[in-house]
Enzyme design. Structure first.
Site, PDB file in Angstrom:
ATOM      1  N   THR A  49      66.559 -29.018  20.470  1.00 30.99           N
ATOM      2  CA  THR A  49      66.618 -30.158  21.530  1.00 30.99           C
ATOM      3  C   THR A  49      65.865 -28.905  22.604  1.00 30.99           C
ATOM      4  OG1 THR A  49      67.637 -32.145  20.955  1.00 30.99           O
ATOM      5  CG2 THR A  49      67.134 -31.791  23.943  1.00 30.99           C
ATOM      6  N   TYR A 139      74.214 -24.438  11.237  1.00 30.56           N
ATOM      7  CA  TYR A 139      73.868 -25.999  11.498  1.00 30.56           C
ATOM      8  C   TYR A 139      72.995 -26.238  10.763  1.00 30.56           C
ATOM      9  CZ  TYR A 139      70.196 -28.034  15.227  1.00 30.56           C
ATOM     10  OH  TYR A 139      69.561 -29.202  15.722  1.00 30.56           O
ATOM     11  N   LYS A 169      77.580 -28.505  12.368  1.00 32.10           N
ATOM     12  CA  LYS A 169      76.835 -29.298  13.319  1.00 32.10           C
ATOM     13  C   LYS A 169      75.438 -29.341  12.599  1.00 32.10           C
ATOM     14  CE  LYS A 169      73.295 -29.364  17.077  1.00 32.10           C
ATOM     15  NZ  LYS A 169      72.199 -30.473  15.825  1.00 32.10           N
ATOM     16  N   GLY A 194      75.523 -35.102  14.016  1.00 28.57           N
ATOM     17  CA  GLY A 194      74.619 -34.509  14.882  1.00 28.57           C
ATOM     18  C   GLY A 194      73.302 -35.497  15.024  1.00 28.57           C
ATOM     19  N   ASP A 196      72.240 -38.795  16.083  1.00 34.58           N
ATOM     20  CA  ASP A 196      72.482 -40.381  17.746  1.00 34.58           C
ATOM     21  C   ASP A 196      72.441 -41.673  16.943  1.00 34.58           C
ATOM     22  OD1 ASP A 196      72.012 -38.216  18.666  1.00 34.58           O
ATOM     23  OD2 ASP A 196      70.727 -38.448  20.716  1.00 34.58           O
ATOM     24  N   GLU A 197      71.425 -41.958  16.473  1.00 37.33           N
ATOM     25  CA  GLU A 197      71.505 -43.531  16.067  1.00 37.33           C
ATOM     26  C   GLU A 197      72.021 -43.704  14.697  1.00 37.33           C
ATOM     27  OE1 GLU A 197      67.453 -41.690  14.566  1.00 37.33           O
ATOM     28  OE2 GLU A 197      69.052 -40.961  15.958  1.00 37.33           O
ATOM     29  N   SER A 213      70.811 -35.474  21.115  1.00 36.22           N
ATOM     30  CA  SER A 213      69.627 -34.852  22.295  1.00 36.22           C
ATOM     31  C   SER A 213      70.403 -36.769  22.997  1.00 36.22           C
ATOM     32  CB  SER A 213      68.267 -35.654  21.462  1.00 36.22           C
ATOM     33  OG  SER A 213      68.152 -34.442  20.564  1.00 36.22           O
TER      34      SER A 213
END
Length: 310
Positions: A49, A139, A169, A194, A196-197, A213
């Protein structure tokens, strides 16, 4: 044993740029204040991001310093230091420790592919060794790095060879692997979601922290999902998660991070555009994006009063 596990919503922060694509650190203080006021409980700096891979190492240091200073110890600040040069990544990790960051994180090198877990552990041990006093989070983002290695095996082997390995992450969609990572050694490893949806699915799997993000523009929505889930109101939790999916699908019709910066501009934060190859959203697209977001009532339900949304 991790004494300071991450929790709640951690915003993957944006890097402000001016009209010439150069760093403009001035908005970071106000952006940090707003994020904390919105309920954000941590900052993840210079990740995907934040265009970490599009910044020079010196620029990454300056951005890291600005976010650590603006946070002022109120919330954790995780600095992402991944680089195709492990020497550079190690130096960035050392800098993060020096300036008072609370955690360090890194993607793996991606130009030359990493084909086995042993090599991945060797690479991350080199990076994490630059900040031995800080918890280190690998990550995992295979869509961008191309590394699809087994994260359970990475944690097992990495736990033996990386003293400050704190967890992951986890930016993938494999909830079954995420669950195995969570359950491997909960006293040792902290695994942060990690995607979001899919946050509701991650909560059901056991997630206690997420990095995202879209937390920058709709933190109250995700706090609502979390609250509804913990209250056992799955109908409401699904309704709110559906709003997240609709928001992300709407923004995803455009170059995503350029569009996200445009949305932040609509909310009063001029962070500029993105560096190439992402670029800046043309004004005609900004106008259309605003109309698209208005059509899904985004500017109402992304506010703290989202619980009253219909």
């Amino acid at each position: 044993m991790i004494d300071n596990k991450l929790n709640g919503l951690i915003a993957a922060t944006y890097t402000p740029l001016d009209d010439n694509g150069e760093l403009n650190l001035d908005p970071i203080a106000a952006m940090t204040e707003w994020l904390i006021a919105q309920g954000i409980s941590g900052l993840y700096v210079c990740g995907s991001t934040g265009e970490g891979m599009s910044l020079s190492s010196d620029e990454r240091r300056r951005v890291a310093e600005a976010y650590v200073q603006s946070a002022g110890g109120r919330v954790p600040v995780i600095i992402q230091v991944g680089h195709n040069s492990l020497a550079e990544a190690r130096q960035l990790a050392a800098h993060a420790q020096q300036i008072g960051a609370t955690h360090v994180s890194a993607t793996c090198p991606s130009y030359f592919s990493i084909n086995n877990v042993n090599t991945l552990v060797d690479c991350m041990a080199e990076v994490a060794g630059g900040a031995p006093e800080l918890p280190f989070y690998y990550y995992h983002i295979p869509a961008l790095t191309g590394s699809t290695l087994d994260m359970v095996e990475f944690l097992k082997l990495g736990g033996q060879r990386i003293p400050n390995l704190a967890g992951l992450k986890y930016t993938d969609t494999k909830l079954h692997e995420f669950q195995q990572c969570l359950e491997l050694d909960p006293a040792r490893f902290d695994v942060v979601w990690g995607c979001d949806e899919m946050m509701l699915g991650a909560l059901a799997t056991g997630a206690t922290a997420s990095i995202g993000s879209t937390f920058n523009i709709a933190a109250p929505l995700y706090l609502g999902i979390t609250e509804a889930f913990h209250q056992g109101d799955l109908v409401e939790a699904r309704r709110l998660q559906s709003l997240s999916v609709e928001m992300i699908r709407t923004i995803g019709k455009y170059p995503f991070h350029a569009a996200m910066k445009a949305v932040l501009g609509m909310k009063g934060f001029d962070l500029g555009g993105c560096r190439l190859p992402q670029g800046r959203l043309p004004e005609s697209d900004v106008s259309t994006l605003r109309q698209n977001l208005e059509s899904i009532v985004f500017f109402d339900w992304s506010q703290p009063e989202i619980h009253a949304a219909t």
